[in-house]
Design a protein around this motif. Structure first.
Motif, PDB file in Angstrom:
ATOM      1  N   ASP A  92      21.805  -1.446   0.720  1.00 41.65           N
ATOM      2  CA  ASP A  92      21.592  -2.165  -0.445  1.00 41.65           C
ATOM      3  C   ASP A  92      20.303  -2.985  -0.340  1.00 41.65           C
ATOM      4  OD1 ASP A  92      21.755  -3.741  -2.696  1.00 41.65           O
ATOM      5  OD2 ASP A  92      23.259  -5.331  -1.405  1.00 41.65           O
ATOM      6  N   PHE A  93      19.438  -2.745  -1.140  1.00 39.13           N
ATOM      7  CA  PHE A  93      18.148  -3.306  -0.976  1.00 39.13           C
ATOM      8  C   PHE A  93      17.374  -3.498  -2.594  1.00 39.13           C
ATOM      9  CE2 PHE A  93      17.047   1.147  -0.589  1.00 39.13           C
ATOM     10  CZ  PHE A  93      15.908   1.382  -1.244  1.00 39.13           C
ATOM     11  N   ARG A  94      16.675  -4.465  -2.421  1.00 34.53           N
ATOM     12  CA  ARG A  94      15.626  -4.641  -3.709  1.00 34.53           C
ATOM     13  C   ARG A  94      14.268  -4.200  -3.123  1.00 34.53           C
ATOM     14  NH1 ARG A  94      14.556  -8.610  -7.707  1.00 34.53           N
ATOM     15  NH2 ARG A  94      12.996  -7.733  -9.107  1.00 34.53           N
ATOM     16  N   LEU A  95      13.919  -3.119  -3.891  1.00 34.86           N
ATOM     17  CA  LEU A  95      12.389  -2.766  -3.433  1.00 34.86           C
ATOM     18  C   LEU A  95      11.278  -3.315  -4.370  1.00 34.86           C
ATOM     19  CD1 LEU A  95      10.843  -0.532  -1.798  1.00 34.86           C
ATOM     20  CD2 LEU A  95      11.034   1.058  -3.686  1.00 34.86           C
ATOM     21  N   ILE A  96      10.238  -3.740  -3.643  1.00 33.11           N
ATOM     22  CA  ILE A  96       9.125  -4.232  -4.562  1.00 33.11           C
ATOM     23  C   ILE A  96       7.881  -3.493  -3.737  1.00 33.11           C
ATOM     24  CG2 ILE A  96       7.817  -6.003  -5.082  1.00 33.11           C
ATOM     25  CD1 ILE A  96      10.009  -7.997  -4.824  1.00 33.11           C
ATOM     26  N   SER A  97       7.147  -2.775  -4.533  1.00 30.91           N
ATOM     27  CA  SER A  97       5.961  -1.917  -4.081  1.00 30.91           C
ATOM     28  C   SER A  97       4.705  -2.386  -4.492  1.00 30.91           C
ATOM     29  CB  SER A  97       6.153  -0.597  -4.379  1.00 30.91           C
ATOM     30  OG  SER A  97       7.358   0.033  -4.282  1.00 30.91           O
ATOM     31  N   ALA A  98       3.739  -2.268  -3.747  1.00 27.99           N
ATOM     32  CA  ALA A  98       2.452  -2.981  -4.100  1.00 27.99           C
ATOM     33  C   ALA A  98       1.262  -1.936  -3.672  1.00 27.99           C
ATOM     34  CB  ALA A  98       2.069  -4.425  -3.435  1.00 27.99           C
ATOM     35  N   THR A  99       0.238  -1.934  -4.445  1.00 28.10           N
ATOM     36  CA  THR A  99      -0.885  -1.047  -4.047  1.00 28.10           C
ATOM     37  C   THR A  99      -1.973  -1.546  -4.585  1.00 28.10           C
ATOM     38  OG1 THR A  99      -1.961   1.091  -4.601  1.00 28.10           O
ATOM     39  CG2 THR A  99      -0.438   0.206  -6.203  1.00 28.10           C
ATOM     40  N   ASN A 100      -3.181  -1.157  -4.008  1.00 28.78           N
ATOM     41  CA  ASN A 100      -4.613  -1.447  -4.351  1.00 28.78           C
ATOM     42  C   ASN A 100      -5.233  -0.351  -5.095  1.00 28.78           C
ATOM     43  OD1 ASN A 100      -5.294   0.128  -2.076  1.00 28.78           O
ATOM     44  ND2 ASN A 100      -6.513  -1.651  -1.226  1.00 28.78           N
ATOM     45  N   ARG A 101      -4.488   0.723  -5.193  1.00 27.90           N
ATOM     46  CA  ARG A 101      -5.028   1.892  -5.950  1.00 27.90           C
ATOM     47  C   ARG A 101      -4.108   2.262  -7.419  1.00 27.90           C
ATOM     48  NH1 ARG A 101      -4.962   6.306  -0.963  1.00 27.90           N
ATOM     49  NH2 ARG A 101      -6.282   7.368  -2.474  1.00 27.90           N
ATOM     50  N   ARG A 102      -4.835   2.765  -8.073  1.00 26.40           N
ATOM     51  CA  ARG A 102      -4.230   3.346  -9.366  1.00 26.40           C
ATOM     52  C   ARG A 102      -2.985   4.429  -8.850  1.00 26.40           C
ATOM     53  NH1 ARG A 102      -7.525   4.028 -14.484  1.00 26.40           N
ATOM     54  NH2 ARG A 102      -5.370   3.899 -15.317  1.00 26.40           N
ATOM     55  N   LEU A 103      -1.937   4.383  -8.811  1.00 23.60           N
ATOM     56  CA  LEU A 103      -0.998   5.563  -8.752  1.00 23.60           C
ATOM     57  C   LEU A 103      -1.068   6.498  -9.681  1.00 23.60           C
ATOM     58  CD1 LEU A 103       2.343   3.739  -7.299  1.00 23.60           C
ATOM     59  CD2 LEU A 103       0.176   4.574  -5.948  1.00 23.60           C
ATOM     60  N   ILE A 104      -1.236   6.168 -10.791  1.00 25.11           N
ATOM     61  CA  ILE A 104      -1.372   7.330 -12.045  1.00 25.11           C
ATOM     62  C   ILE A 104      -2.423   8.343 -11.345  1.00 25.11           C
ATOM     63  CG2 ILE A 104      -2.808   6.045 -13.410  1.00 25.11           C
ATOM     64  CD1 ILE A 104      -0.072   8.460 -14.346  1.00 25.11           C
ATOM     65  N   GLU A 126       0.891  -1.264   0.062  1.00 23.82           N
ATOM     66  CA  GLU A 126       0.055  -0.114  -0.055  1.00 23.82           C
ATOM     67  C   GLU A 126       0.960   1.321   0.009  1.00 23.82           C
ATOM     68  OE1 GLU A 126      -2.973  -0.524  -0.935  1.00 23.82           O
ATOM     69  OE2 GLU A 126      -2.981  -2.728  -0.134  1.00 23.82           O
ATOM     70  N   VAL A 127       1.827   1.238  -0.926  1.00 21.88           N
ATOM     71  CA  VAL A 127       2.796   2.283  -1.106  1.00 21.88           C
ATOM     72  C   VAL A 127       1.891   3.805  -1.238  1.00 21.88           C
ATOM     73  CG1 VAL A 127       3.089   1.918  -3.492  1.00 21.88           C
ATOM     74  CG2 VAL A 127       4.858   3.190  -1.941  1.00 21.88           C
ATOM     75  N   GLY A 128       0.970   3.715  -1.825  1.00 19.50           N
ATOM     76  CA  GLY A 128       0.131   4.965  -2.087  1.00 19.50           C
ATOM     77  C   GLY A 128      -0.384   5.655  -0.826  1.00 19.50           C
ATOM     78  N   GLU A 129      -0.262   4.963   0.263  1.00 18.39           N
ATOM     79  CA  GLU A 129      -0.650   5.609   1.231  1.00 18.39           C
ATOM     80  C   GLU A 129       0.325   6.588   1.917  1.00 18.39           C
ATOM     81  OE1 GLU A 129      -3.810   5.363   2.394  1.00 18.39           O
ATOM     82  OE2 GLU A 129      -4.229   3.933   0.854  1.00 18.39           O
ATOM     83  N   LEU A 130       1.535   6.503   1.557  1.00 20.39           N
ATOM     84  CA  LEU A 130       2.635   7.326   1.998  1.00 20.39           C
ATOM     85  C   LEU A 130       2.306   8.800   1.768  1.00 20.39           C
ATOM     86  CD1 LEU A 130       5.859   5.127   0.978  1.00 20.39           C
ATOM     87  CD2 LEU A 130       4.803   5.549   3.172  1.00 20.39           C
TER      88      LEU A 130
END
Length: 520
Positions: free
Chosen positions: A282-294, A249-253
């Motif tokens: 050093d990290f690999r980032l994977i994001s997820a969201t149930n909203r349309r970020l655009i 839920e990265v769109g909530e930031l």
């Protein structure tokens, strides 16, 4: 009764025996596949179809390659599928040797249907439970891969195929999809299939962190950095060092935190609160969201530069209602787990009508909702298999007019949409000869059938086309009712931003009900 998708391979050179076994297996509710000899059995198990086989019924005496040879070959291939061998009365010693070689059980010809069914049910249940235990262990150890995902749908196979490519690089991945579709599972599969397997996999639910604690939890803080900071705290970015950071839920930031996240991605370093110097990560980032970020970008709620940083490799997960073929297997795995956890191992199957009902339901909460429904059904079940009555909420919804309207089916053409091709707004072709009044609501008290839920009037009481603003206001009211007041889902389905939705509610004098707000 069916064990929700189990497939059994029958290997026997006797055509009569093969046919009898096929009929028995199908009568028990399983899917059957037959081969004439041991060589064909080994060839099939080595093919792509072999991964779909849950149990093997194997005759010991066959031409080309006998049963013992098949067992040896399967063990060389690392196949752990349960094997039930068949033997005549004179072949008991051979059956015992087969058990020692790796078979799980043997039956004596001619086998009784009851004995065969008990053996099949036992090993299918054990196989399903072992699979669940293996998946849970892999998730805990960071070695969960795409091979461990339960699916039969073409849509999910495409997701898995693209996800495997993402796993071979360090590219940022953005997983989009409705709540409960399994976004974290895909993220774990990417991690488990990459060079960072077995390294830290740190999950952060951005929507569940209090706003005043987000920065501290993500980036950490030094001792004494603020009131109450009595100890140094290592943030999630540092915890994920060397591994993968999954931001759900990265769109909530907030916009302030988005700036810091953008810097961490660009520079590979973070600034803990109170720290005098940045810290390399050093990290690999994977994001997820149930909203349309655009849409959030258009509404000014999400930074455009960060959006393009996150959306380098997008993955979209289809909702469960678009892949009903996955439901039987998912039910089987959930049933195996919950039956064991609840101490009810006798419950191992689901009735055909219950499976059909589950596949007809919309599942707005997707796989998470299905999992909870099976859990509740196991607790409610009074017999040795789940039936439709054990899913009362699903049964009530599927039987209601509103739910029936949600089941995929050709829809009548609205009067103002009907054309020469009979194409609906969704692009589905229907019979253009159907009465154009099918989608027009009748006035209350007018003669004729009641209007189905979801259809709207295109003409007013005087026979004129209704105003667009009236139609739009009614559509918004319908969407709010249809999705139970979940405004995020309403906005997504209407393809508008959430702030735009609330503005339209204000313009049309439509208030979100307290229930709607609570549903968020």
């Amino acid at each position: 009764m069916i064990p929700t998708g189990g497939r059994i391979l029958i290997a026997d050179d006797d055509p009569v025996q093969r046919r009898l076994l096929e009929e028995a297996v199908k009568r028990f509710g399983y899917r059957a596949r037959s081969v004439e000899n041991g060589a064909e059995a080994v060839a099939m198990m080595a093919s792509a179809e072999g991964g779909d086989v849950d149990l093997v019924i194997l005759d010991l005496v066959m031409p080309e390659l006998d049963g013992m040879g098949v067992i040896a070959k399967l063990r060389e291939m690392k196949k752990t599928v349960p094997i039930i061998v068949q033997t005549a009365h004179a072949g008991i010693d051979a059956a015992v040797n087969a058990i020692r070689a790796g078979a799980q059980d043997f039956v004596v010809k001619p086998v009784s249907p009851e004995r065969l069914e008990v053996a099949i049910r036992t090993f299918m249940r054990m196989s399903a439970l072992e699979g669940e235990i293996t998946r849970i262990h892999k998730q805990a150890s960071g070695t969960f891969s795409f091979d461990d995902i339960v699916t039969r749908s073409d849509a999910m196979e495409r997701v898995i195929r693209v996800g495997r490519r993402a796993a071979t690089s360090h590219i940022p991945v953005l997983i989009e999809g409705e709540s409960g579709v399994g976004k974290e599972l895909i993220a774990r599969a990417i991690q488990g299939s990459s060079e960072r397997r077995a390294k830290p996999f740190i999950t952060v639910n951005c929507g569940a962190i209090p706003e005043h604690l987000v920065e501290s939890i993500l980036f950490g803080h030094e001792k004494g950095a603020f009131t109450g900071a009595v100890d140094k705290h290592v943030g999630k970015f540092q915890e994920a060092h060397g591994g993968t950071l999954f931001l759900d839920e990265v769109g909530e930031l907030s916009l302030d935190i988005q700036v810091k996240l953008l810097r961490a991605l660009q520079e590979g370093e973070i600034d803990p609160i109170g720290s005098r110097r940045p810290v390399k990560v050093d990290f690999r980032l994977i994001s997820a969201t149930n909203r349309r970020l655009i849409d959030l970008v258009k509404d000014g709620q999400f930074r455009e530069d960060l959006y393009y940083r996150l959306n380098v490799f997008p993955l979209w997960l289809p909702p469960l209602r678009d892949r009903p073929e996955d439901i039987p297997d998912l039910v089987r795995h959930f049933l195996a787990r919950f039956a064991a956890e609840e101490g009810r191992p006798h419950i191992s199957t689901v009735s055909p009508d219950a499976v059909a009902m589950l596949q007809a339901y919309d599942w707005p909460g997707n796989i998470r909702q299905l999992e909870n429904a099976v859990f509740r059904a196991v607790v409610l079940c009074e017999g040795d298999h789940l039936v439709a009555d054990d899913f009362p909420q699903v049964q009530a919804s599927v039987g209601s007019p509103a739910a029936a309207a949600r089941v995929p089916a050709p829809r009548p053409v609205l009067s103002h949409e009907a054309g020469s091709t009979g194409e609906t707004a969704d692009g589905d072709e229907t019979d253009a000869r159907a009465p154009q009044t099918a989608g027009v609501a009748l006035d209350e008290g007018a003669a004729g059938p009641a209007t189905p839920f979801g259809y709207m009037r295109s003409l007013d009481d005087h026979g004129h086309v209704r105003k667009l603003e009236d139609v739009e206001a009614e559509m918004i009211r319908t969407a709010i009712d249809h999705y139970g007041g979940r405004m995020t889902e309403v906005a997504r389905r209407l393809s508008i931003g959430r702030s735009t939705l609330y503005r339209k509610l204000k313009d049309y004098g439509l208030d979100a009900t307290p229930d709607a707000e609570a549903a968020e």
